[in-house]
Design a protein around this motif. Structure first.
Motif, mmCIF file in Angstrom:
data_model
loop_
_atom_site.group_PDB
_atom_site.id
_atom_site.type_symbol
_atom_site.label_atom_id
_atom_site.label_comp_id
_atom_site.label_asym_id
_atom_site.label_seq_id
_atom_site.Cartn_x
_atom_site.Cartn_y
_atom_site.Cartn_z
ATOM 1 N N SER A 142 17.010 -20.638 -43.683
ATOM 2 C CA SER A 142 17.606 -19.687 -43.866
ATOM 3 C C SER A 142 18.045 -20.176 -45.877
ATOM 4 O O SER A 142 17.470 -21.415 -45.958
ATOM 5 C CB SER A 142 18.746 -19.495 -43.689
ATOM 6 O OG SER A 142 19.924 -20.227 -44.376
ATOM 7 N N THR A 143 18.817 -19.507 -46.733
ATOM 8 C CA THR A 143 18.482 -20.343 -48.113
ATOM 9 C C THR A 143 19.526 -20.874 -48.447
ATOM 10 O O THR A 143 19.925 -21.737 -48.923
ATOM 11 C CB THR A 143 18.652 -18.701 -48.727
ATOM 12 O OG1 THR A 143 19.713 -18.526 -48.844
ATOM 13 C CG2 THR A 143 17.780 -17.220 -49.077
ATOM 14 N N ALA A 144 20.451 -21.350 -47.452
ATOM 15 C CA ALA A 144 21.498 -21.935 -46.207
ATOM 16 C C ALA A 144 20.513 -24.023 -46.557
ATOM 17 O O ALA A 144 21.394 -24.700 -46.097
ATOM 18 C CB ALA A 144 22.569 -22.356 -45.751
ATOM 19 N N ASN A 145 19.228 -24.000 -46.103
ATOM 20 C CA ASN A 145 18.202 -25.268 -46.097
ATOM 21 C C ASN A 145 17.522 -25.800 -47.301
ATOM 22 O O ASN A 145 16.382 -25.661 -46.252
ATOM 23 C CB ASN A 145 17.529 -24.634 -45.100
ATOM 24 C CG ASN A 145 18.381 -24.486 -43.664
ATOM 25 O OD1 ASN A 145 18.353 -22.797 -42.799
ATOM 26 N ND2 ASN A 145 19.670 -24.505 -43.306
ATOM 27 N N VAL A 146 17.975 -25.433 -48.174
ATOM 28 C CA VAL A 146 16.825 -25.757 -49.476
ATOM 29 C C VAL A 146 17.138 -27.347 -49.651
ATOM 30 O O VAL A 146 18.578 -28.223 -48.831
ATOM 31 C CB VAL A 146 17.782 -25.535 -50.353
ATOM 32 C CG1 VAL A 146 16.984 -26.058 -51.651
ATOM 33 C CG2 VAL A 146 17.511 -23.581 -50.850
ATOM 34 N N GLY A 147 15.556 -28.021 -49.280
ATOM 35 C CA GLY A 147 16.493 -29.798 -49.311
ATOM 36 C C GLY A 147 15.682 -29.889 -50.934
ATOM 37 O O GLY A 147 15.343 -29.372 -51.383
ATOM 38 N N LEU A 148 16.207 -30.998 -51.796
ATOM 39 C CA LEU A 148 16.688 -30.935 -52.784
ATOM 40 C C LEU A 148 16.141 -32.521 -53.671
ATOM 41 O O LEU A 148 16.845 -33.588 -52.382
ATOM 42 C CB LEU A 148 17.831 -30.768 -53.673
ATOM 43 C CG LEU A 148 18.088 -31.194 -55.299
ATOM 44 C CD1 LEU A 148 17.233 -30.352 -56.238
ATOM 45 C CD2 LEU A 148 19.798 -30.831 -54.847
ATOM 46 N N ALA A 149 15.104 -32.989 -53.776
ATOM 47 C CA ALA A 149 15.267 -33.815 -54.479
ATOM 48 C C ALA A 149 15.120 -34.173 -56.000
ATOM 49 O O ALA A 149 15.022 -33.816 -56.980
ATOM 50 C CB ALA A 149 13.840 -34.761 -54.571
ATOM 51 N N GLN A 150 16.415 -34.560 -56.727
ATOM 52 C CA GLN A 150 16.520 -35.249 -58.172
ATOM 53 C C GLN A 150 16.765 -36.825 -58.248
ATOM 54 O O GLN A 150 16.884 -37.647 -57.345
ATOM 55 C CB GLN A 150 18.018 -34.550 -57.872
ATOM 56 C CG GLN A 150 18.816 -34.451 -60.112
ATOM 57 C CD GLN A 150 20.228 -33.957 -60.049
ATOM 58 O OE1 GLN A 150 20.615 -34.365 -59.365
ATOM 59 N NE2 GLN A 150 19.808 -32.320 -60.318
ATOM 60 N N ALA A 151 15.731 -36.541 -60.003
ATOM 61 C CA ALA A 151 15.820 -37.949 -60.392
ATOM 62 C C ALA A 151 16.888 -38.265 -61.097
ATOM 63 O O ALA A 151 18.204 -38.231 -61.206
ATOM 64 C CB ALA A 151 14.660 -37.827 -61.135
#
Length: 236
Positions: free
Chosen positions: A35-44
């Protein structure tokens, strides 16, 4: 024919990785993808600056739905939100070609992107932009930068977090609304953020730099997604 992407990035370049695995220049989504609650994020780790203002990703595997996003986000951006969905971020999304500019509803912007496509994001800084690079250690640990005095905020209060109304935050994001409201009063200068696809500029938008700077951010949300990142494609 898409030119081969020369990559210059490594694990130390990333300050935050949520449901994303890093292997050299490759980022792979390892979340549930339900679902939209399962976003993976990579931030520099470091924000964009006048001397390092553009970065790219190549879609190696689009996974099930190619829910890949490239953009910029404020420091401490919510870890389970796609770049562009929340205040203090802007992003180009591969699956629908839309631009998300701080809200959960995107605008038609460019073409969809598929396996082998290279998506890019950059900032056109004004000549009088001031970046404080005296404290390198602080920059590396916190991604800190300074901008000119704040001006009127870009985002209205009614635009905050349309995709995730109040009450739908995770426990570690309970203070997010208050943080967003406070940051509205500390927006920086206006810049032009532009996006590219396979080396061609798609379009640009004028936004204000959040307090602390804009950080390269990658979002993924479906099983099997894998991208190759170059945070410094213009460095030679």
């Amino acid at each position: 024919m898409v030119e081969e992407m020369v990559v210059d990035s490594c694990e130390e370049d990333w300050a935050r990785l949520h449901d994303v695995d890093v292997n050299g220049p490759f980022l792979s989504y390892v979340g549930r993808g339900k679902s939209t609650a399962n976003v993976g994020l990579a931030q520099a780790r470091k924000p964009v600056t006048p001397t390092n203002h553009y970065f790219e990703l190549e879609i190696i595997d689009p996974g099930k739905n190619c829910y890949v996003a490239i953009g910029l986000a404020r420091r401490n951006y919510p870890k389970s939100r796609h770049p562009g969905w929340n205040y203090g971020s802007i992003a180009y999304h591969a699956d629908d070609g839309k631009l998300f500019n701080g809200v959960g509803q995107g605008d038609p912007f460019g073409p969809r992107c598929y396996k082998g496509d290279i998506m890019g994001c950059g900032v056109m800084f004004p000549r009088d932009y001031q970046f404080d690079d005296e404290d390198k250690d602080a920059e590396e640990e916190e991604g800190a930068s300074s901008v000119l005095p704040a001006r009127d905020p870009l985002y209205g209060l009614g635009d905050l977090n349309l995709m995730y109304p109040r009450g739908q935050y995770e426990d570690d994001d309970q203070d997010l609304i208050n943080e967003e409201l406070m940051d509205l009063q500390s927006q920086g200068i206006s810049v032009q953020v532009f996006f590219t696809r396979n080396g061609k500029t798609i379009g640009r938008r004028e936004v204000r730099i959040p307090q602390g700077g804009f950080f390269p951010s990658i979002g993924m949300m479906s099983i099997g997604e894998k991208v190759r990142i170059d945070l410094r494609p213009l460095s030679g």
